[in-house]
Design an enzyme around this catalytic site. Sequence first.
Site, PDB file in Angstrom:
ATOM      1  N   CYS A  66       0.843  -1.195   0.000  1.00  0.00           N
ATOM      2  CA  CYS A  66       0.000   0.000   0.000  1.00  0.00           C
ATOM      3  C   CYS A  66       0.886   1.256   0.000  1.00  0.00           C
ATOM      4  O   CYS A  66       1.707   1.457   0.909  1.00  0.00           O
ATOM      5  CB  CYS A  66      -0.909  -0.009   1.225  1.00  0.00           C
ATOM      6  SG  CYS A  66      -1.806   1.534   1.454  1.00  0.00           S
ATOM      7  N   CYS A 120       0.557   3.318   3.220  1.00  0.00           N
ATOM      8  CA  CYS A 120       1.244   2.681   4.351  1.00  0.00           C
ATOM      9  C   CYS A 120       2.753   2.886   4.229  1.00  0.00           C
ATOM     10  O   CYS A 120       3.444   3.061   5.240  1.00  0.00           O
ATOM     11  CB  CYS A 120       0.908   1.195   4.419  1.00  0.00           C
ATOM     12  SG  CYS A 120      -0.700   0.840   5.159  1.00  0.00           S
ATOM     13  N   ASP A 137      -0.693  16.416  -1.558  1.00  0.00           N
ATOM     14  CA  ASP A 137      -0.860  15.550  -2.727  1.00  0.00           C
ATOM     15  C   ASP A 137       0.274  15.816  -3.713  1.00  0.00           C
ATOM     16  O   ASP A 137       0.660  16.961  -3.942  1.00  0.00           O
ATOM     17  CB  ASP A 137      -2.225  15.813  -3.374  1.00  0.00           C
ATOM     18  CG  ASP A 137      -2.633  14.718  -4.326  1.00  0.00           C
ATOM     19  OD1 ASP A 137      -3.587  13.981  -4.014  1.00  0.00           O
ATOM     20  OD2 ASP A 137      -1.999  14.586  -5.400  1.00  0.00           O
ATOM     21  N   ASN A 173     -13.096   9.831  -2.314  1.00  0.00           N
ATOM     22  CA  ASN A 173     -13.414   8.953  -3.433  1.00  0.00           C
ATOM     23  C   ASN A 173     -13.469   7.517  -2.924  1.00  0.00           C
ATOM     24  O   ASN A 173     -12.583   7.089  -2.167  1.00  0.00           O
ATOM     25  CB  ASN A 173     -12.341   9.089  -4.522  1.00  0.00           C
ATOM     26  CG  ASN A 173     -12.309  10.490  -5.113  1.00  0.00           C
ATOM     27  OD1 ASN A 173     -13.345  11.133  -5.264  1.00  0.00           O
ATOM     28  ND2 ASN A 173     -11.115  10.969  -5.434  1.00  0.00           N
ATOM     29  N   GLY A 197     -13.883   6.908  -8.220  1.00  0.00           N
ATOM     30  CA  GLY A 197     -12.608   7.375  -8.751  1.00  0.00           C
ATOM     31  C   GLY A 197     -11.439   7.147  -7.809  1.00  0.00           C
ATOM     32  O   GLY A 197     -10.398   7.778  -7.946  1.00  0.00           O
ATOM     33  N   HIS A 207      -8.560   7.857   2.335  1.00  0.00           N
ATOM     34  CA  HIS A 207      -7.958   9.205   2.398  1.00  0.00           C
ATOM     35  C   HIS A 207      -9.017  10.227   2.062  1.00  0.00           C
ATOM     36  O   HIS A 207      -9.876  10.002   1.215  1.00  0.00           O
ATOM     37  CB  HIS A 207      -6.758   9.332   1.460  1.00  0.00           C
ATOM     38  CG  HIS A 207      -7.036   8.912   0.047  1.00  0.00           C
ATOM     39  ND1 HIS A 207      -7.091   7.580  -0.329  1.00  0.00           N
ATOM     40  CD2 HIS A 207      -7.281   9.633  -1.069  1.00  0.00           C
ATOM     41  CE1 HIS A 207      -7.359   7.507  -1.628  1.00  0.00           C
ATOM     42  NE2 HIS A 207      -7.491   8.744  -2.104  1.00  0.00           N
ATOM     43  N   HIS A 211      -9.418  14.089   0.672  1.00  0.00           N
ATOM     44  CA  HIS A 211      -8.745  15.210   0.018  1.00  0.00           C
ATOM     45  C   HIS A 211      -9.283  16.502   0.642  1.00  0.00           C
ATOM     46  O   HIS A 211     -10.507  16.695   0.704  1.00  0.00           O
ATOM     47  CB  HIS A 211      -9.080  15.268  -1.473  1.00  0.00           C
ATOM     48  CG  HIS A 211      -8.668  14.061  -2.276  1.00  0.00           C
ATOM     49  ND1 HIS A 211      -7.628  14.102  -3.182  1.00  0.00           N
ATOM     50  CD2 HIS A 211      -9.172  12.807  -2.331  1.00  0.00           C
ATOM     51  CE1 HIS A 211      -7.507  12.913  -3.759  1.00  0.00           C
ATOM     52  NE2 HIS A 211      -8.440  12.108  -3.276  1.00  0.00           N
TER      53      HIS A 211
HETATM   54  P1  5GP Z   1      -7.765   8.976  -5.136  1.00  0.00           P
HETATM   55  O1  5GP Z   1      -7.880   9.079  -6.633  1.00  0.00           O
HETATM   56  O2  5GP Z   1      -7.436   7.569  -4.716  1.00  0.00           O
HETATM   57  O3  5GP Z   1      -8.925   9.563  -4.390  1.00  0.00           O
HETATM   58  O4  5GP Z   1      -6.543   9.903  -4.738  1.00  0.00           O
HETATM   59  C1  5GP Z   1      -5.227   9.462  -4.695  1.00  0.00           C
HETATM   60  C2  5GP Z   1      -4.353  10.694  -4.636  1.00  0.00           C
HETATM   61  O5  5GP Z   1      -3.048  10.306  -4.266  1.00  0.00           O
HETATM   62  C3  5GP Z   1      -4.235  11.431  -5.991  1.00  0.00           C
HETATM   63  O6  5GP Z   1      -4.721  12.759  -5.848  1.00  0.00           O
HETATM   64  C4  5GP Z   1      -2.734  11.377  -6.289  1.00  0.00           C
HETATM   65  O7  5GP Z   1      -2.250  12.553  -6.880  1.00  0.00           O
HETATM   66  C5  5GP Z   1      -2.128  11.135  -4.918  1.00  0.00           C
HETATM   67  N1  5GP Z   1      -0.873  10.421  -4.963  1.00  0.00           N
HETATM   68  C6  5GP Z   1      -0.577   9.341  -5.739  1.00  0.00           C
HETATM   69  N2  5GP Z   1       0.676   8.927  -5.494  1.00  0.00           N
HETATM   70  C7  5GP Z   1       1.183   9.779  -4.542  1.00  0.00           C
HETATM   71  C8  5GP Z   1       2.448   9.852  -3.866  1.00  0.00           C
HETATM   72  O8  5GP Z   1       3.366   9.071  -4.095  1.00  0.00           O
HETATM   73  N3  5GP Z   1       2.602  10.856  -2.954  1.00  0.00           N
HETATM   74  C9  5GP Z   1       1.599  11.751  -2.691  1.00  0.00           C
HETATM   75  N4  5GP Z   1       1.850  12.703  -1.789  1.00  0.00           N
HETATM   76  N5  5GP Z   1       0.398  11.689  -3.296  1.00  0.00           N
HETATM   77  C10 5GP Z   1       0.200  10.719  -4.203  1.00  0.00           C
HETATM   78 ZN    ZN Z   2      -2.394   1.321   3.662  1.00  0.00          ZN
END
Ligand code: 5GP
Ligand code: ZN
Length: 114
Positions: free
Chosen positions: A5, A8, A31, A87, A93, A100, A102
């Site tokens: 993960c 994690c 992000d 999400n 999405g 998490h 946002h």
């Molecule tokens: P989701 O689409 O799952 O709601 O959001 C995942 C978020 O994680 C996205 O906005 C993406 O830009 C962010 N993200 C993906 N990989 C990384 C990373 O390695 N570091 C950080 N800080 N954010 C990440």
């Molecule tokens: Zn995790």
Amino acid sequence: MSDSCLFCRILAGEVPATIVDETETTLAFRDIAPVSPTHVLVIPKQHVADLDEAVRVAPQITADVLARCSAIAESEGLANGYRVVINTRADGGQQVGHLHAHVLGGRPHSWPPG
Ligand code: 5GP
Ligand code: ZN
């Protein structure tokens, strides 16, 4: 902790992130691909895949995550308002399978989202 993960691994310090807030139960970091001037992700330290799993196995952490969203909005100076997005799975999405929220702010956000 799930070895596979991404979030994690951020919690474990194995993947670098810009940390903005930490409590006993939560971590918040910027992000990597911000879509708003403020774009912070708030996660529980306990690995849960999504909001539904969190509500089932550890409902208090959902409250902890939302409380930190509010605190971060204040510390980021988002007095004009902000948006919190969770999400959830494919249609929501969700791309990272660790709950998490946002926190988006610093510009107006339109409705409905895409
Ligand atoms: P989701 O689409 O799952 O709601 O959001 C995942 C978020 O994680 C996205 O906005 C993406 O830009 C962010 N993200 C993906 N990989 C990384 C990373 O390695 N570091 C950080 N800080 N954010 C990440
Ligand atoms: Zn995790």
